[in-house]
Design a protein around this motif. Structure first.
Motif, PDB file in Angstrom:
ATOM      1  N   LEU A 134     -34.047  25.713 -70.943  1.00  0.00           N
ATOM      2  CA  LEU A 134     -33.775  26.969 -71.639  1.00  0.00           C
ATOM      3  C   LEU A 134     -34.905  27.311 -72.596  1.00  0.00           C
ATOM      4  CD1 LEU A 134     -29.955  26.652 -72.419  1.00  0.00           C
ATOM      5  CD2 LEU A 134     -31.044  28.186 -70.780  1.00  0.00           C
TER       6      LEU A 134
ATOM      7  N   ILE B   9     -31.372  20.453 -69.864  1.00  0.00           N
ATOM      8  CA  ILE B   9     -30.920  21.848 -69.866  1.00  0.00           C
ATOM      9  C   ILE B   9     -31.510  22.584 -71.062  1.00  0.00           C
ATOM     10  CG2 ILE B   9     -28.908  23.329 -70.294  1.00  0.00           C
ATOM     11  CD1 ILE B   9     -27.278  21.465 -68.550  1.00  0.00           C
TER      12      ILE B   9
ATOM     13  N   HIS C 135     -29.239  14.932 -68.975  1.00  0.00           N
ATOM     14  CA  HIS C 135     -29.060  16.257 -68.380  1.00  0.00           C
ATOM     15  C   HIS C 135     -28.943  17.343 -69.448  1.00  0.00           C
ATOM     16  CE1 HIS C 135     -27.792  19.341 -65.655  1.00  0.00           C
ATOM     17  NE2 HIS C 135     -26.554  19.372 -66.100  1.00  0.00           N
ATOM     18  N   LEU C 136     -28.149  17.081 -70.470  1.00  0.00           N
ATOM     19  CA  LEU C 136     -28.002  18.066 -71.536  1.00  0.00           C
ATOM     20  C   LEU C 136     -29.340  18.317 -72.222  1.00  0.00           C
ATOM     21  CD1 LEU C 136     -24.602  16.914 -73.074  1.00  0.00           C
ATOM     22  CD2 LEU C 136     -25.034  18.940 -71.671  1.00  0.00           C
TER      23      LEU C 136
ATOM     24  N   LEU D 255     -32.269  27.711 -62.467  1.00  0.00           N
ATOM     25  CA  LEU D 255     -31.202  27.626 -63.461  1.00  0.00           C
ATOM     26  C   LEU D 255     -30.021  26.815 -62.934  1.00  0.00           C
ATOM     27  CD1 LEU D 255     -31.080  31.240 -64.942  1.00  0.00           C
ATOM     28  CD2 LEU D 255     -31.488  29.140 -66.215  1.00  0.00           C
ATOM     29  N   ILE D 256     -29.617  27.087 -61.700  1.00  0.00           N
ATOM     30  CA  ILE D 256     -28.473  26.376 -61.125  1.00  0.00           C
ATOM     31  C   ILE D 256     -28.752  24.883 -61.038  1.00  0.00           C
ATOM     32  CG2 ILE D 256     -27.099  26.076 -59.025  1.00  0.00           C
ATOM     33  CD1 ILE D 256     -27.498  29.108 -58.548  1.00  0.00           C
TER      34      ILE D 256
ATOM     35  N   GLY E 142     -23.489  24.189 -56.309  1.00  0.00           N
ATOM     36  CA  GLY E 142     -24.503  25.061 -56.907  1.00  0.00           C
ATOM     37  C   GLY E 142     -24.643  26.374 -56.164  1.00  0.00           C
TER      38      GLY E 142
ATOM     39  N   THR F 144     -30.960  23.160 -62.764  1.00  0.00           N
ATOM     40  CA  THR F 144     -31.089  22.588 -64.099  1.00  0.00           C
ATOM     41  C   THR F 144     -29.724  22.371 -64.740  1.00  0.00           C
ATOM     42  OG1 THR F 144     -33.243  23.646 -64.402  1.00  0.00           O
ATOM     43  CG2 THR F 144     -32.080  22.947 -66.386  1.00  0.00           C
ATOM     44  N   PHE F 145     -28.829  23.343 -64.585  1.00  0.00           N
ATOM     45  CA  PHE F 145     -27.510  23.221 -65.200  1.00  0.00           C
ATOM     46  C   PHE F 145     -26.584  22.276 -64.435  1.00  0.00           C
ATOM     47  CE2 PHE F 145     -28.808  27.008 -67.459  1.00  0.00           C
ATOM     48  CZ  PHE F 145     -28.186  26.853 -68.690  1.00  0.00           C
ATOM     49  N   GLY F 146     -26.798  22.152 -63.115  1.00  0.00           N
ATOM     50  CA  GLY F 146     -25.820  21.434 -62.312  1.00  0.00           C
ATOM     51  C   GLY F 146     -26.224  20.086 -61.768  1.00  0.00           C
TER      52      GLY F 146
END
Length: 446
Positions: free
Chosen positions: A230, A226, A222-223, A52-53, A94, A55-57
């Protein structure tokens, strides 16, 4: 890259995926049988935190790297050097973000998972970020063999360390996480050496122009990534929230098996992305992507049919009767996996054309669909409900990607979905050329 080179690159990537699949199945069996449903679920949730970190960062630096290396707008030495610098900074941030989650939000986000497992899993963040940023230099340069050497090394090392940790040392969930960490460290050293050779050196000097442009492109990709992540993994959280870690363990087995069908679309879309980014003739792109998409769609559909017929037998044989409920979730996911296989190819074409932001709209609709249906169906139907929610959301993703692709390319949707006149002749010629290439390689080895 010619069509023949594309096919060879896709074949090498697919063979690498097959090897990963076979070794991954063995690893999955060991994890399931040694840890049991609850332990398997705790392990899945623990390594979900660094995933998650990352993927989000990660800011989409990987896809942006492919795009700019393929287009040749910056020297490879400075791209590699700036990616290493970015990985150090983003990896450190991260880890700090992960510490905040573990210390203050663990009970809400990861109920039933010991903080020790989560803290240990956080060490995976910097090594995985470095791997992602450096490896994509190889893909952007269309060095498909080197790109896959790294995957093969990872596929071999991880089962070896898992076997040692769980069967040899009896180290449980802690051993499984450490096995993953040792694998990433060794693979990082390999991928850095290969990337440095391809880039013909490295310049560890910040290039503001590159950083600005790569993050501008990367944030759009990236968005979308993400939202894709998800969509792939939000069901794990919801299953854990409604049903607990043991149900996550069952669900993870079903998902892990059915997602192996992505090898086909992963191989094709991986090689397609840098080709589309580097291609200057629109007519060639307009003909090539639909051929890849419909071929991937129907091959995946046939493989899914076989898996549907054998699913219960496979789960029983590999994982024991305790994991038999996973077969229902596996079967429910199959239609969605087929739809997503073509959607992934189309999304990579869209990104390769320089419009990764369009994939965000598709991703938003997909995630909303997934979350709403999971909330409705998990309490009523359990892990099978979660699987059906994913199938519907994957289908939404495919339809969204199909819509945007057709608008950008001018192709009709039927050309993307249905076999066209001349496909079989082309498949025969490609197979013949591929056989000749493989035979020449075999003779050279012998």
């Amino acid at each position: 890259m010619s069509s023949g080179q594309f096919v060879r690159g896709t074949t090498v990537t697919f063979i690498s995926g097959i090897l990963s699949f076979l070794l991954g199945i063995g690893t999955s069996v060991i994890l399931a049988r040694v840890l049991g449903p609850e332990g398997r679920g705790i392990y899945a949730l623990a390594i979900l935190l660094p995933s998650l970190i990352i993927t989000f960062g990660n800011l989409g630096i990987g896809p942006a790297t492919v795009y700019y290396v393929a287009r040749g707008e910056f020297r490879r030495q400075e791209i590699l050097g700036n990616n290493v610098l970015l990985s150090v900074g983003i990896g450190g941030i991260g880890v700090l973000a992960g510490l905040i989650v573990v210390l203050f939000f663990r009970e809400k986000v990861f109920p039933g998972v010991s903080p020790g497992y989560l803290l240990l899993a956080l060490v995976l963040v910097p090594v995985e970020v470095l791997f992602s940023y450096v490896r994509y230099v190889l893909l952007g340069a269309q060095r498909i063999k080197e790109f896959n050497y790294v995957q093969i090394a990872q596929s071999i090392l991880f089962p070896g360390f898992i076997t040692l940790a769980l069967l040899g040392l009896k180290a449980g969930v802690t051993g499984a996480i450490l096995a993953e960490l040792f694998t990433w460290v060794i693979v990082d050293a390999l991928v850095f050496r290969l990337a440095r050779r391809v880039a013909e050196g490295i310049e560890l000097k910040p290039n503001i122009s590159y950083i600005k442009r790569t993050t501008t492109y990367g944030i759009q990709a990236h968005l979308a990534n993400i939202l894709g992540f998800l969509n792939y993994r939000v069901d794990m959280f919801l299953v854990n929230g409604f049903l607990g870690p043991a149900a996550v363990g069952l669900y993870a087995v079903g998902v892990g098996l059915v997602e192996k069908l992505w090898m086909i679309s992963y191989a094709a879309s991986t090689v397609l992305f840098p080709r589309v980014a580097a291609e200057t003739e629109e007519d060639r792109r307009k003909e090539f992507t639909p051929l890849v998409a419909r071929t991937v769609l129907w091959i995946t559909a046939m493989a899914a049919l076989v898996l549907a017929l054998l699913s219960r037998w496979i789960v029983l044989l590999l994982y024991s009767e305790a994991f038999l409920p996973a077969a229902g979730a596996l079967q429910a996911l199959l239609v969605g996996i087929v739809a997503l296989s073509a959607g992934r190819v189309l999304a990579n074409d869209i990104a390769g054309r320089g419009f990764p932001g369009l994939n965000i709209y598709t991703g938003l609709a997909t995630v909303l669909t997934n979350v709403i249906l999971n909330l409705l169906w998990i309490p009523r139907y359990g892990i099978v409900g979660a699987a059906w929610a994913s199938t519907v959301s994957y289908t939404v993703l495919f339809l969204g990607a199909l819509f945007f692709y057709c608008r950008l390319s001018g192709n009709r949707w039927t050309k993307v979905v249905f076999p066209q006149r001349g496909d079989w002749r082309l498949y025969f010629l490609v197979a013949k050329a591929l056989y000749s290439w493989a035979w020449a390689k075999a003779r050279a080895v012998l």
